[in-house]
Design an enzyme around this catalytic site. Sequence first.
Site, PDB file in Angstrom:
ATOM      1  N   ALA B  71       0.852  -1.198   0.000  1.00 41.42           N
ATOM      2  CA  ALA B  71       0.000   0.000   0.000  1.00 41.42           C
ATOM      3  C   ALA B  71       0.877   1.234   0.000  1.00 41.42           C
ATOM      4  O   ALA B  71       2.079   1.161   0.273  1.00 41.42           O
ATOM      5  CB  ALA B  71      -0.894   0.002   1.244  1.00 41.42           C
ATOM      6  N   GLU B  92       7.460  -1.867  -3.287  1.00 35.82           N
ATOM      7  CA  GLU B  92       7.373  -2.612  -2.037  1.00 35.82           C
ATOM      8  C   GLU B  92       7.709  -4.086  -2.191  1.00 35.82           C
ATOM      9  O   GLU B  92       8.322  -4.675  -1.301  1.00 35.82           O
ATOM     10  CB  GLU B  92       5.983  -2.453  -1.403  1.00 35.82           C
ATOM     11  CG  GLU B  92       5.761  -1.033  -0.874  1.00 35.82           C
ATOM     12  CD  GLU B  92       4.744  -0.957   0.244  1.00 35.82           C
ATOM     13  OE1 GLU B  92       4.707   0.073   0.922  1.00 35.82           O
ATOM     14  OE2 GLU B  92       3.972  -1.918   0.456  1.00 35.82           O
TER      15      GLU B  92
END
Lengths: 175, 175
Positions: B71, B92
């Site tokens: 996120a 990420e």
Amino acid sequence: VERISSETVYEGQIASVRRETFRYDDGSEEVREVVGHPGAVAIVAHDERFVYMVRQPREPVNEPDLLELPAGKLDKEGESHLDCAKRELAEEIAMGAAEWRELRRFYVSPGLLEEEITLYEATGLAPAEGDFEPDADEQIELVAWPLDDLAGAIARCRDAKSLVGLFELQALLRA
Amino acid sequence: VERISSETVYEGQIASVRRETFRYDDGSEEVREVVGHPGAVAIVAHDERFVYMVRQPREPVNEPDLLELPAGKLDKEGESHLDCAKRELAEEIAMGAAEWRELRRFYVSPGLLEEEITLYEATGLAPAEGDFEPDADEQIELVAWPLDDLAGAIARCRDAKSLVGLFELQALLRA
């Protein structure tokens, strides 16, 4: 990771902001802003036929009637999470419950906001008794949502804590 | 309900606070504090066997290794929600996806915080291509969680957006 300093840079009526410096195991340091919050409770209150929700205006997100579970902040000195949940259920939807069960705890925006939600299931519902002040000024509307259309509530809901509660209820009803 | 004034009372690196005055249909007025936020994305990235999650330190809530979906914030000027999701997945967990689908949008703390999450499903996963900067300083660890123990991830997860995403995935896999 270790917090090596914390400074309050804004203190408002509800919101407060701290600047905190953290030192990591590799020796690096980072400054983070943290929005303070006392924590909150949310309640999955249901009987055999309905889950009892609320609609209310949520000005910060420009929503005139957001569909949510009954919920509220831990803002009374010394009040336990469970007592807060009982108070909010009475104030928001004028109900009491014979059985209370903690379902889970979670954060809503862990990179920025301290807020942790404690989610309860409340059953054995009845009109609230005793001393409580209805949230007259909070413009809260009760919504009894039929359990046989729980998927419809999940499709419509746009609030994270309430979605978690509704999904949990769906799992409970399947079990 | 109508917003009749808005004043920025704190402006930090990430957090900002506004004091806003609202007038209701009955003529009453109320002052509210609103924590500003650009919005964020979260991604349910999965294949036939795993959902790809992350563990990272979340200082604001004192968690050294919170389990979450990939996120990130919409903090790049002019970047679309979907482009932000693609960038975060690469940064990420170093993955790209052939298929993207928006699952839903929701708020995480609508009484205080502007943040709205846009949740995506990403499938057709492959190692990320092109220009991206790994989040070296963010101390993010990849977790490939087996789909046959999705209930275990839901039991362990303590982050609202990630719980919503995992419950959605459970519903998708059942359908």
